[in-house]
Design an enzyme around this catalytic site. Structure first.
Site, PDB file in Angstrom:
ATOM      1  N   THR A 182     -15.335   7.160  -8.825  1.00 37.51           N
ATOM      2  CA  THR A 182     -13.994   7.698  -8.836  1.00 37.51           C
ATOM      3  C   THR A 182     -13.720   8.498 -10.217  1.00 37.51           C
ATOM      4  O   THR A 182     -14.141   8.031 -11.242  1.00 37.51           O
ATOM      5  CB  THR A 182     -12.678   6.856  -8.780  1.00 37.51           C
ATOM      6  N   GLU A 326     -10.959   2.125  -5.789  1.00 33.38           N
ATOM      7  CA  GLU A 326     -10.870   0.826  -6.413  1.00 33.38           C
ATOM      8  C   GLU A 326     -10.549  -0.140  -5.190  1.00 33.38           C
ATOM      9  O   GLU A 326     -10.845  -1.435  -5.407  1.00 33.38           O
ATOM     10  CB  GLU A 326     -10.205   0.462  -7.623  1.00 33.38           C
ATOM     11  N   LYS A 436      -4.345  15.688  -9.899  1.00 34.54           N
ATOM     12  CA  LYS A 436      -4.764  15.674  -8.342  1.00 34.54           C
ATOM     13  C   LYS A 436      -4.417  17.028  -7.726  1.00 34.54           C
ATOM     14  O   LYS A 436      -3.054  17.042  -7.157  1.00 34.54           O
ATOM     15  CB  LYS A 436      -4.387  14.335  -7.692  1.00 34.54           C
ATOM     16  N   TRP A 441      -9.611  15.321  -8.231  1.00 34.91           N
ATOM     17  CA  TRP A 441      -9.258  15.219  -9.412  1.00 34.91           C
ATOM     18  C   TRP A 441      -9.691  16.066 -10.346  1.00 34.91           C
ATOM     19  O   TRP A 441     -10.896  16.500 -10.270  1.00 34.91           O
ATOM     20  CB  TRP A 441      -9.726  13.369  -9.736  1.00 34.91           C
TER      21      TRP A 441
HETATM   22  P1  AMP Z   1      -8.621   7.798  -5.323  1.00 29.96           P
HETATM   23  O1  AMP Z   1      -9.170   6.828  -6.135  1.00 29.96           O
HETATM   24  O2  AMP Z   1      -9.281   9.210  -5.770  1.00 29.96           O
HETATM   25  O3  AMP Z   1      -8.474   7.554  -4.073  1.00 29.96           O
HETATM   26  O4  AMP Z   1      -6.933   8.127  -6.056  1.00 29.96           O
HETATM   27  C1  AMP Z   1      -6.133   7.113  -5.968  1.00 29.96           C
HETATM   28  C2  AMP Z   1      -5.117   7.594  -6.788  1.00 29.96           C
HETATM   29  O5  AMP Z   1      -4.330   8.751  -5.946  1.00 29.96           O
HETATM   30  C3  AMP Z   1      -3.787   6.667  -6.789  1.00 29.96           C
HETATM   31  O6  AMP Z   1      -3.968   5.694  -8.041  1.00 29.96           O
HETATM   32  C4  AMP Z   1      -2.525   7.376  -6.754  1.00 29.96           C
HETATM   33  O7  AMP Z   1      -2.629   7.880  -8.366  1.00 29.96           O
HETATM   34  C5  AMP Z   1      -3.262   8.632  -6.008  1.00 29.96           C
HETATM   35  N1  AMP Z   1      -2.361   8.305  -4.755  1.00 29.96           N
HETATM   36  C6  AMP Z   1      -3.037   7.893  -3.405  1.00 29.96           C
HETATM   37  N2  AMP Z   1      -2.182   7.789  -2.419  1.00 29.96           N
HETATM   38  C7  AMP Z   1      -1.042   8.274  -2.912  1.00 29.96           C
HETATM   39  C8  AMP Z   1       0.046   8.475  -2.220  1.00 29.96           C
HETATM   40  N3  AMP Z   1       0.357   8.153  -0.937  1.00 29.96           N
HETATM   41  N4  AMP Z   1       1.402   9.039  -2.994  1.00 29.96           N
HETATM   42  C9  AMP Z   1       1.011   9.272  -4.350  1.00 29.96           C
HETATM   43  N5  AMP Z   1      -0.145   9.039  -4.888  1.00 29.96           N
HETATM   44  C10 AMP Z   1      -1.016   8.665  -4.338  1.00 29.96           C
END
Ligand code: AMP
Length: 551
Positions: A182, A326, A436, A441
């Site tokens: 990540t 995670e 994001k 990211w």
């Molecule tokens: P990743 O590990 O790349 O899947 O990113 C996870 C992060 O994406 C989370 O900690 C949030 O900051 C953001 N995220 C995931 N789902 C949502 C959602 N439905 N609404 C807003 N932010 C989200």
């Protein structure tokens, strides 16, 4: 693919092969639409396992993939962990230096790569061969290998001639099955390992009514890439449910998604908001039959309210979910609680725009800066902490990162949330300094360092600003050096960033400021910058069409 008594992935594949041998697996590929079924899947995963064995891989070794969503990538999903190796899905959209770091950190033995990503991998290898020293073979997904400097073999030749039966080992549930890095935290990408048990329990939670259950009459199309947290677990839950799979293949455009929905009768699909904004535009301008589509899962970034309304108007239930690499990834789903079913539309809509209710099997808490739990009143906010059977408790080979990101067995998510009286979690801010964009990211700290390495820049801060299509885009706030030519500054910085980062990392706008505001401890005061410059008008209309990665 028989299992044992432990919680492993094998019984899911075994059940599908046994009960649903003729259920289809449909895949859009460079070579056109490929159709197979669970029976053929069983044969080919056995061939893959035999081929991996013969090549000397197995027993906890890591097998990398750099691939879109297609049937061959799906074969690695059960074939690799089933024979005891570990499937490491690599995000091809990352800057080369991240991919080099990730492959070296994971010490991948081989990499399965799509033809279209071969130039990207070749470039990363040529630039730093040492980081790929552990890789002794590249397997190109398809029937042929194009001209390449790499030691490569075609996937079809790799598995050809191997037996269609395999003596699947009985696996321990603690054995690592998957690995995904990540970039959603400050600093270098961090690896998250998924054990067999984590993937099993995540699948079972998804299959509950308060998850995202898949039945044997479903047709499931994961648009979320298979290099993003196991395509949110859908390839596993679709198999567990004995449903038909549809894989949209390389770089699917809205027209491709619409055609697959219509032609294959897709009932359930999932992806980030950017993908659905594209489909919405396409549906408005074209005659698309969405009647088969029952549920559409949106996550990765917040689902806009207008999107929920749009799909309601088309009789498609938009299910908003939250998760992280995670958390394997699903942590919350915004289902409407039974006692709210009769509430008016706007009340239900309000709940559905929130990130949702914790799924069965996990626990959460929300704590303020002082470490105190905040009340569930929809007002008080704090950082969301989660724990449970499919939430990681450490980062791969990074003890110092583990120390910082976990407390009392809880993962500190870096998401700042409120919880209302009904238990709905809503993200209101992000404690981590990352942006994001279109589901991917961008590290603001890395961009700042790169900008400050430019001779015309004295200081630079980067913030994410809201953007309708990409959810967020980077904006650079730059203090030029005294003798800098501000007339050519923006173009020069753009070129400078492009030398080391993909196009979609380049800030859409560079605003010249006199000074970067600082906090009491001397850090950049991002909050103050966001309050002053975090307006979408600053980047609106300036983002090139191809700025962020399409999926
Ligand atoms: P990743 O590990 O790349 O899947 O990113 C996870 C992060 O994406 C989370 O900690 C949030 O900051 C953001 N995220 C995931 N789902 C949502 C959602 N439905 N609404 C807003 N932010 C989200």
């Amino acid at each position: 693919m028989p299992g044992g008594t432990d919680q492993t992935l094998q019984p899911f594949a075994w059940r599908a092969e046994t009960l649903y041998p003729d259920t289809e697996i449909v895949s859009r590929t460079h070579e056109g639409i490929v159709r197979s079924d669970y029976s053929e899947y069983a044969d080919r995963t056995a061939q893959l396992a035999n081929a991996l064995d013969a090549a000397g891989y197995g027993d906890g070794e890591r097998i990398g993939t750099v691939c879109w969503n297609h049937h061959r990538h799906f074969e690695t999903y059960f074939g690799v962990p089933g024979m005891g190796a570990q499937l490491h899905t690599i995000n091809p959209l990352l800057p080369d230096k991240h991919i080099q770091y990730i492959v070296e950190n994971a010490a991948d033995r081989t990499i399965f790569v799509d033809q279209s990503f071969l130039p990207k991998v070749e470039g990363a290898v040529a630039d730093d061969p040492e980081s790929f020293a552990s890789v002794d073979r590249y397997v190109v997904m398809g029937g042929q290998v194009p001209e390449t400097e790499l030691d490569a073999v075609a996937y079809e030749s790799f598995i050809e001639g191997h037996s269609t039966t395999y003596d699947w080992p009985t696996l321990d549930e603690e054995r690592p099955a998957g690995l995904c890095y990540t970039s959603g935290t400050t600093g270098k990408p961090k690896g998250v390992e998924y054990t067999q048990q984590m993937l099993w329990s995540h699948t079972m939670a998804l299959q509950t009514p308060q998850g995202i259950p898949v039945a044997d009459d479903d047709v499931v199309m994961p648009v979320v890439p298979m290099f993003h947290v196991n395509a949110w677990g859908l390839p596993f839950s679709t198999t567990a449910g004995g449903a038909k799979h549809v894989y949209p293949g390389p770089q699917p455009e809205p027209a491709d998604l619409a055609a697959l929905i219509e032609d294959e009768g897709v009932t359930l699909t999932a992806g980030v908001p950017t993908v659905w904004l594209g489909l919405m535009e396409y549906v408005e301008d074209n005659d698309v039959d969405l009647s088969s589509l029952d549920r559409l899962v949106v996550g990765g970034s917040a689902a806009p309210e207008a999107m929920i309304r749009f799909f309601d108007d088309h009789d498609v239930e938009l299910i908003h979910a939250w998760g992280m690499t995670e958390t394997a990834p699903v942590g919350t789903v915004a289902h409407v609680k039974a006692d709210l079913e009769d509430a008016d539309y706007e009340t239900r809509l309000d709940k559905r725009t929130k990130q949702g209710l914790i799924v069965p099997g996990l626990e959460f808490r929300v704590v303020d800066d002082a470490g105190e739990a905040v009340p569930h009143d929809g007002e008080a906010f704090g950082e969301l902490h989660v724990r449970g059977p499919w939430v990681t408790t450490e980062y791969f080979a990074r003890p110092e990162a583990t120390e910082a990101e976990f407390v009392d067995g809880y993962l500190k998510t870096g998401d700042v949330v409120t919880v209302d009286g009904d238990g709905y979690i809503k993200i209101v801010d992000r404690a981590k300094d990352v942006i994001k964009s279109g589901g991917e990211w961008i590290s603001s700290v890395e961009l700042e360092n790169e900008l400050m390495a430019h001779e015309a820049v004295a200081e630079a801060a980067v913030i994410g600003v809201p953007h309708e299509r990409w959810q967020e885009r980077p904006l650079a706030l730059v203090v030029p050096t005294e003798d800098a030519d501000t007339g050519t500054l923006e173009a020069g910085l753009r070129e400078h960033i492009l030398a080391s980062y993909p196009k979609w990392w380049v800030p859409d706008s560079v605003v010249v400021i006199d000074e970067v505001p600082k906090t009491a401890t001397g850090k950049f005061n991002k909050q103050a910058l966001r309050a002053e410059y975090g307006d979408e008008s600053l980047v609106e209309g300036r983002v090139p069409e191809d700025a962020a990665p399409e999926r």
